[in-house]
Scaffold this active site. Structure first.
Site, PDB file in Angstrom:
ATOM      1  N   CYS A   1      13.617  83.093  20.421  1.00  0.00           N
ATOM      2  CA  CYS A   1      14.607  83.394  19.383  1.00  0.00           C
ATOM      3  C   CYS A   1      15.175  82.105  18.808  1.00  0.00           C
ATOM      4  CB  CYS A   1      15.750  84.223  19.970  1.00  0.00           C
ATOM      5  SG  CYS A   1      15.770  85.929  19.422  1.00  0.00           S
TER       6      CYS A   1
ATOM      7  N   CYS B   1       8.199  84.843  55.701  1.00  0.00           N
ATOM      8  CA  CYS B   1       9.646  84.989  55.898  1.00  0.00           C
ATOM      9  C   CYS B   1      10.142  86.339  55.381  1.00  0.00           C
ATOM     10  CB  CYS B   1      10.404  83.879  55.168  1.00  0.00           C
ATOM     11  SG  CYS B   1      10.370  82.289  56.024  1.00  0.00           S
ATOM     12  N   HIS B   2       9.804  86.647  54.122  1.00  0.00           N
ATOM     13  CA  HIS B   2      10.524  87.715  53.422  1.00  0.00           C
ATOM     14  C   HIS B   2       9.920  89.102  53.598  1.00  0.00           C
ATOM     15  CE1 HIS B   2      13.263  84.788  51.818  1.00  0.00           C
ATOM     16  NE2 HIS B   2      12.244  84.046  51.398  1.00  0.00           N
TER      17      HIS B   2
ATOM     18  N   CYS C   1      12.549  77.257  48.013  1.00  0.00           N
ATOM     19  CA  CYS C   1      11.756  77.847  49.098  1.00  0.00           C
ATOM     20  C   CYS C   1      10.519  76.994  49.369  1.00  0.00           C
ATOM     21  CB  CYS C   1      11.294  79.258  48.717  1.00  0.00           C
ATOM     22  SG  CYS C   1      12.427  80.565  49.219  1.00  0.00           S
TER      23      CYS C   1
ATOM     24  N   ARG D   1      15.213  78.805  42.653  1.00  0.00           N
ATOM     25  CA  ARG D   1      15.176  79.313  44.028  1.00  0.00           C
ATOM     26  C   ARG D   1      13.761  79.235  44.593  1.00  0.00           C
ATOM     27  NH1 ARG D   1      15.827  79.047  48.151  1.00  0.00           N
ATOM     28  NH2 ARG D   1      16.973  80.193  49.731  1.00  0.00           N
TER      29      ARG D   1
ATOM     30  N   CYS E   1      23.288  84.518  17.962  1.00  0.00           N
ATOM     31  CA  CYS E   1      22.597  85.670  18.543  1.00  0.00           C
ATOM     32  C   CYS E   1      23.176  86.957  17.960  1.00  0.00           C
ATOM     33  CB  CYS E   1      22.768  85.701  20.066  1.00  0.00           C
ATOM     34  SG  CYS E   1      22.322  84.180  20.910  1.00  0.00           S
TER      35      CYS E   1
ATOM     36  N   CYS F   1      21.997  88.715  14.572  1.00  0.00           N
ATOM     37  CA  CYS F   1      20.866  89.650  14.603  1.00  0.00           C
ATOM     38  C   CYS F   1      21.086  90.799  15.574  1.00  0.00           C
ATOM     39  CB  CYS F   1      19.576  88.942  15.021  1.00  0.00           C
ATOM     40  SG  CYS F   1      18.888  87.870  13.761  1.00  0.00           S
ATOM     41  N   HIS F   2      21.581  90.446  16.765  1.00  0.00           N
ATOM     42  CA  HIS F   2      21.575  91.431  17.857  1.00  0.00           C
ATOM     43  C   HIS F   2      22.891  92.164  18.032  1.00  0.00           C
ATOM     44  CE1 HIS F   2      17.638  90.074  19.255  1.00  0.00           C
ATOM     45  NE2 HIS F   2      18.058  88.827  19.175  1.00  0.00           N
TER      46      HIS F   2
END
Lengths: 138, 109, 282
Positions: free
Chosen positions: C135, C201-202, C243, C239, C97, C100-101
Site C-alpha cells: 500500500c 520444543c513446541h 528461536c 521471534r 491509510c 482509502c480504508h
C-alpha cells in the site's frame, strides 16, 4: 530497554559477587536505607509489600506498596547495580498511601520497602523475589 | 527527547464527592538505565523519566521519584480523593529536560 | 514425548515436567472480550496435539494479568501510535491509510486472522507487513517501512487488534498449499549446532520446563507481541530468529521466503485460537 542474555548474566555475576563480598553489597543498601531514614532504625509492621515470589522476567516485575498513614514510601533492591528503585511522596489528595509500579531486578534478591510515617517514624518490609534466568531468551 | 513518547492515563469520568478513585498511568519511554553498553563497548548514557507528579486542581495527589530500576514504559497506579469536580494534571520529567503532560477532567456529584 | 531424540546432555538443556498445571482461568479482556485460549485442533492438526493452546496459558499469573486489561497491557501504547499513523498522510500522494480504508475497526476487521495469505495476483505469499508496504509504495508512493521499525510494529499492532477475539483462519489450500508444505518441512527440519527443529520444543515438549522457561506450543496468534524481555513489541519473524539463535542456527532473514512459509504453517497450527494482538509474554 531490555537486557541481553550476556548483560543479564553479567549482572547476575555481579549479584553473585556481591553475596561473596557482603561488606560492599551491604554498604550500598545500608547507605540507601540511611539516606532515606536519616539513620533512624525502621520497625517491622504497618507496611505491605506485594511482589511475585518468582518473576518470569527481571525486566518487568510488578510491585505494590501500601503503608496507611505514610508521608513517603521508598523501594530498594539490595543487589541491583544501584539499590534505589523509586520513592512515592503522598500529597493531601492521595486516596491511600499506596502505589503500584513495575521494576527491574538484576537477579534473585531482596526487595525492600520503607515508609516514613507522618509522625516521623519509619517502618519496613522486605521480600525475596526469585528471577528466572536461562531458558529461551529469544 | 526520546522518540514517540506517548502518555496514557485512566481516570474515571465521574465520582461522588470524597470518593477514593484509582488512577493508572503508562508512558512509552525506553528508561535507558546507564548500565548497558553498545556494540562498540561504550556505555549508553542514562536517559530516564526521573520524576512524575499528579495534581488535582493544583493540589498534590502523589509525586514519584523514578530511578533507572523502573521498567521500560513506566506504569504507575495510585489512589486519589476527589472533593469536587475538576482536573487532574499529570506531568512526567525526562532526564533530557523534556516534560510530558496530560490532563483529565472528572465530574463529582 | 520423544525426549531421547533431544541432545539434552550435550547442550545442557535439562527438560523436566513443569511444576504447575496450566491455568484453567479464561482470558477475559477488560471484563468483556472473551478469548478462546484452548481449542480443538483443526483437521490438519488432529493427532499432532490433543488441544491447541495459546501461549497465554503457559505464563505466570503476573504475566497473564497484564493482558487482561488494555490499560495494563503496555502493547496498547503502540496500538494508539498505529491508530494515529493510520490517519497520517505520507508519500508523494500525501494520502493516509484512512483516506482509502476509512475506519480501521471496520475495514481491518478479520485481516490479522487470515494472514499471511496469497497476494491478489496469486503469485506470492504476503504477510501483514508486506500488505502494508505494498500500500505504501504502490498507492501512497511512500517509502517502505522496515520490518521491525517502530512504525511497522505500531501499524501491525493496531491492525491486528481489529481482529482480536476472531479465530485464526488461514488459507492453506490452492496456491498457498506449496508455501504451507514448505513451512511444514521447515518446522520439522533439524538445524543448528543443537540439531533441533521447531517441533522438538513446541510439539514434543510443550508444557515441560527448558531450564527456567515453560515451553509453549509456539503459537503466533498474538503478534506483534509485547515481550517483557524486549520491553517492546516484536514481529513474528523476530521471534523466529530468536528461536533459531537459541538452537545455535544461522537465522533466516525477516521477510525471507523461509520465514513467510513458516509463518503460514505455524499460523495454521493455531487455527481456531482467537487473535490476541497485542499479546503480552515473558
Amino acid at each position: 530497554m531490555s537486557f541481553s542474555r550476556r548483560e543479564t548474566i553479567l549482572m547476575a555475576l555481579g549479584a553473585a559477587a556481591a553475596t561473596t563480598l557482603p561488606m560492599q553489597a551491604r554498604a550500598a543498601i545500608e547507605d540507601a536505607i540511611a539516606a532515606f531514614t536519616d539513620g533512624a532504625e525502621p520497625t517491622e509492621g504497618g507496611i505491605t509489600l506485594t511482589a511475585p515470589e518468582i518473576a518470569e522476567n527481571g525486566n518487568t516485575v510488578p510491585i505494590e506498596v501500601s503503608a496507611p498513614g505514610a508521608a513517603a514510601i521508598t523501594i530498594l533492591a539490595a543487589d541491583n547495580p544501584t539499590p534505589d528503585v523509586a520513592t512515592f511522596n503522598f500529597g493531601p489528595l492521595a486516596g491511600a498511601q499506596a502505589a503500584s509500579t513495575r521494576m527491574r531486578l538484576a537477579g534473585t534478591q531482596d526487595v525492600i520497602a520503607i515508609a516514613r510515617m507522618n509522625d516521623g517514624s519509619f517502618v519496613q518490609a522486605s521480600q525475596e523475589v526469585k528471577v528466572t534466568i536461562g531458558g529461551c531468551g529469544g | 527527547m526520546a522518540d514517540n513518547v506517548t502518555p496514557r492515563v485512566r481516570v474515571p469520568r465521574d465520582a461522588a464527592a470524597g470518593d477514593t478513585i484509582t488512577i493508572k498511568t503508562l508512558i512509552s519511554h525506553p528508561m535507558e538505565s546507564g548500565q548497558r553498553k553498545d556494540s562498540d563497548g561504550n556505555t549508553i548514557p542514562q536517559s530516564i523519566i526521573n520524576r512524575f507528579t499528579c495534581e488535582f486542581n493544583g493540589e498534590s495527589v502523589v509525586e514519584m521519584i523514578l530511578e533507572p530500576a523502573i521498567s521500560t514504559n513506566p506504569f504507575i497506579e495510585f489512589q486519589a480523593t476527589v472533593p469536587e469536580s475538576g482536573t487532574f494534571a499529570f506531568t512526567w520529567y525526562d532526564d533530557d529536560g523534556s516534560i510530558y503532560e496530560e490532563s483529565k477532567d472528572i465530574a463529582v456529584s | 514425548m520423544r525426549l531421547s531424540t533431544l541432545k539434552t546432555a550435550a547442550c545442557g538443556l535439562a527438560l523436566v515436567a513443569a511444576p504447575l498445571a496450566a491455568s484453567a482461568e479464561d482470558l477475559l479482556i477488560n471484563g468483556q472480550v472473551e478469548i478462546n485460549t484452548e481449542v480443538q485442533p483443526a483437521d490438519h492438526m488432529k493427532g499432532i496435539v490433543p488441544v491447541v493452546r495459546s501461549g497465554w496459558t503457559f505464563r505466570s499469573p503476573e504475566t497473564q494479568v497484564l493482558q487482561m486489561d488494555d490499560f495494563d497491557n503496555p502493547g496498547m501504547i503502540f496500538v494508539d501510535q498505529g491508530m494515529s499513523l493510520w490517519q497520517t498522510g505520507d508519500g508523494e500522494t500525501g494520502e493516509s491509510c484512512a483516506d482509502c480504508h476509512g475506519d480501521m475497526a471496520e475495514s481491518m476487521e478479520g485481516v490479522r486472522a487470515s494472514m499471511p495469505k496469497m497476494n491478489p495476483e496469486g503469485t506470492d505469499l504476503w504477510t501483514l507487513e508486506e500488505n502494508i508496504n505494498n500500500c505504501r509504495t504502490e498507492r501512497m508512493e511512500a517509502d517502505e517501512w522496515a520490518w521491525e521499525s517502530s512504525e511497522m510494529l505500531a501499524m501491525t499492532a493496531a491492525i491486528g487488534k481489529q481482529s482480536r477475539g476472531m479465530p485464526v483462519d488461514v488459507e492453506i489450500d490452492g496456491p498457498a498449499r506449496e508455501w504451507w508444505e514448505r513451512g511444514e518441512e521447515l518446522y520439522y527440519q533439524r538445524v543448528g549446532q543443537l540439531d533441533m527443529a521447531c517441533a522438538n520444543c513446541h510439539e514434543d515438549n510443550y508444557d515441560n520446563m527448558i531450564r527456567a522457561d515453560h515451553l509453549s506450543q509456539g503459537q503466533i496468534n498474538g503478534f506483534p507481541v509485547y515481550r517483557l524481555k524486549w520491553g517492546g513489541l516484536g514481529s513474528i519473524h523476530r521471534r523466529f530468529k530468536g528461536c533459531m539463535k537459541n538452537i545455535r542456527a544461522e537465522p533466516y532473514n525477516r521477510g525471507s521466503d523461509e520465514f513467510k512459509a513458516l509463518e503460514l504453517y505455524v499460523a495454521s497450527r493455531g487455527a481456531g485460537l482467537d487473535v490476541e494482538t497485542p499479546s503480552v509474554r515473558n
